[in-house]
Design a protein around this motif. Structure first.
Motif, PDB file in Angstrom:
ATOM      1  N   TYR A  45      45.740  -9.655 -28.914  1.00 56.64           N
ATOM      2  CA  TYR A  45      46.712  -9.366 -29.969  1.00 56.64           C
ATOM      3  C   TYR A  45      46.414 -10.171 -31.230  1.00 56.64           C
ATOM      4  N   ASN A  46      46.076 -11.426 -31.056  1.00 61.63           N
ATOM      5  CA  ASN A  46      45.746 -12.258 -32.212  1.00 61.63           C
ATOM      6  C   ASN A  46      44.520 -11.759 -32.939  1.00 61.63           C
ATOM      7  N   GLN A  47      43.511 -11.388 -32.186  1.00 59.71           N
ATOM      8  CA  GLN A  47      42.305 -10.851 -32.813  1.00 59.71           C
ATOM      9  C   GLN A  47      42.652  -9.621 -33.623  1.00 59.71           C
ATOM     10  N   ALA A  48      43.499  -8.797 -33.035  1.00 60.30           N
ATOM     11  CA  ALA A  48      43.880  -7.556 -33.710  1.00 60.30           C
ATOM     12  C   ALA A  48      44.558  -7.857 -35.044  1.00 60.30           C
ATOM     13  N   SER A  49      45.455  -8.833 -35.013  1.00 65.28           N
ATOM     14  CA  SER A  49      46.193  -9.103 -36.245  1.00 65.28           C
ATOM     15  C   SER A  49      45.305  -9.739 -37.300  1.00 65.28           C
ATOM     16  N   LYS A  50      44.095 -10.118 -36.897  1.00 63.56           N
ATOM     17  CA  LYS A  50      43.136 -10.605 -37.895  1.00 63.56           C
ATOM     18  C   LYS A  50      42.392  -9.442 -38.539  1.00 63.56           C
TER      19      LYS A  50
ATOM     20  N   GLN B 203      38.373  -1.818 -27.610  1.00 63.50           N
ATOM     21  CA  GLN B 203      39.241  -1.070 -28.521  1.00 63.50           C
ATOM     22  C   GLN B 203      40.682  -1.270 -28.117  1.00 63.50           C
ATOM     23  N   LEU B 204      41.483  -1.611 -29.089  1.00 58.07           N
ATOM     24  CA  LEU B 204      42.889  -1.826 -28.793  1.00 58.07           C
ATOM     25  C   LEU B 204      43.657  -0.529 -29.004  1.00 58.07           C
ATOM     26  N   ILE B 205      44.314  -0.070 -27.959  1.00 59.75           N
ATOM     27  CA  ILE B 205      45.018   1.204 -28.024  1.00 59.75           C
ATOM     28  C   ILE B 205      46.512   0.995 -28.214  1.00 59.75           C
TER      29      ILE B 205
ATOM     30  N   ASN C  90      40.736  -6.150 -37.336  1.00 59.29           N
ATOM     31  CA  ASN C  90      40.088  -5.063 -36.611  1.00 59.29           C
ATOM     32  C   ASN C  90      40.938  -4.511 -35.467  1.00 59.29           C
ATOM     33  N   ALA C  91      40.904  -3.202 -35.320  1.00 59.46           N
ATOM     34  CA  ALA C  91      41.533  -2.567 -34.174  1.00 59.46           C
ATOM     35  C   ALA C  91      40.545  -2.512 -33.013  1.00 59.46           C
TER      36      ALA C  91
END
Lengths: 227, 227
Positions: free
Chosen positions: A164-169, A213-215, A171-172
DNA sequence: AGCGTTGTGTAACATTATCACAGACAAGAT
DNA sequence: ATCTTGTCTGTGATAATGTTACACAACGCT
């Protein structure tokens, strides 16, 4: 052993304490610091080293981590723009050897300050003292957070949090390997693989070689905490 | 808000930096500090508190620990004679809230310093700066050691280490409960009980309600590390 | 296509954590 | 002494995590 004038503008954008109008500190800084470039992957400080200089990061990030006998790792914290490795600082100031490793996450530009002046500025400038103590406090709570995570949080929640943290940086889709995540969290690759596979079965992510990939970001956010 | 003269001698025996011949600091200290007594078991600092004063321990010890939701605990470090809780210090200096709990292990006498003077002395005295940074460095490495233990060391080795350390503090018999050891190491009582039982079967210790007798200290020392 | 390197999957087993109890002991109350 | 209550310890079942030892898949390179 000084910083060229055409760089002053740029440095003051990266390093906050240069904007606090402490003229004396600024003068000292620009005359006694120097610039350095470090390459991605390059080791910065080895365990047991004593440190002879303090680096303040201008851009890029460094990773400070512990290494176990078996090769297992865990990240303690990262050093980003305007920050500096407080372990380095505290080693300088107390002559205790450096208790961890540090490497460049990315290419890094840094301002280098010889250790003896780090010390002397403390007597001169309250701005500098605030900077150093701000770092100390931040690092202490970073590391205590690591302890808390390791001791109290289940691995699936920690991995969910990581994703989740990576996502909020931005990239999806995250480009990384399971091993990297394992080293980040202080576990083994197999465990990461297992849990990622679970997440995939729940359709939260899609795993392919080298990328995740974050879905369903919402559910991941929920999973960080107690279910 | 000052320290009676008849106590000066005693304080200088407990607090090292008072013997560094920094007259200005000594004067400031004796005039602005005050004495306090805290009782065993008394809470010192709650998680999330901001700290308004710094306590320097004269005698006794305090325990600083993290508390998880389920009631599980882990000790981060102890504060002993001449030391002070650097978390408190760093909270004072950076206004970050205190990220843990602290309680009195024993009855404690302490010298209390209001937070604003903690800050101002930093500008005045290099002896004081050295003291504070010494604490910071010590705590950082304490806590990093905790991370290392939790992540890399097996529980039986950690418990062996705990027993061995207690032994070297004097007693050949330790008066404590399994729960206390569990809270110290960040695990659960059952795990401690089980491992103690193993040790008992190997004739390393003898366990009775409330005490652990150490029989084979040599083997325990060996067990701390990789077998 | 063939090759080596890196990344991933998986099964079996060891260790640790968690849950749900039962029993054992100590100290005060009756 | 016997009972009661609270604390401390023991144990078994199950889940989660760590470890070991491979097999295989994907990628880059020649």
């Amino acid at each position: 052993m000084s910083i060229p004038i055409d760089q002053h503008e740029r440095l003051s954008q990266c390093i906050e304490f240069l904007n606090k109008n402490d003229k004396q500190l600024n003068t000292l800084f620009y005359s006694q610091a120097s610039l350095a470039k470090l390459e991605k992957g390059q080791p910065i400080c080895h365990e047991g080293n004593s440190c002879s200089q303090l680096a303040i990061v201008l851009n890029g990030t460094a990773r400070v981590y512990k290494l176990g006998e078996n090769g297992k790792e865990i990240t303690l914290y990262r050093v980003g723009q305007g920050e500096s490795c407080i372990l380095t600082a505290s080693c300088i100031l107390s002559e205790i050897p450096f208790p961890a490793f540090a490497v460049c996450d990315t290419n890094i530009e840094a301002a280098i300050i010889p250790s003896h002046v780090v010390q002397s500025w403390l007597a001169e400038s309250s701005v500098w003292r605030d900077y150093i103590f701000g770092l100390v406090a931040t690092r202490l709570s970073n590391i205590i957070q690591v302890v808390e995570d390791v001791v109290f949080r289940r691995m699936d929640r920690r991995i969910a949090g990581y994703l989740y943290n990576q996502a909020s940086k931005g990239n999806a889709a995250i480009s990384t390997t399971h091993q990297v995540i394992a080293s980040e969290l202080g576990t083994s690759r197999e465990v990461v693989s297992r849990i990622l596979k679970e997440f995939e079965h729940e359709d939260l992510i899609k795993v392919t070689r080298g990328t995740i990939q974050l879905i369903d970001l919402d559910t991941l956010r929920t999973k960080q905490h107690v279910s």
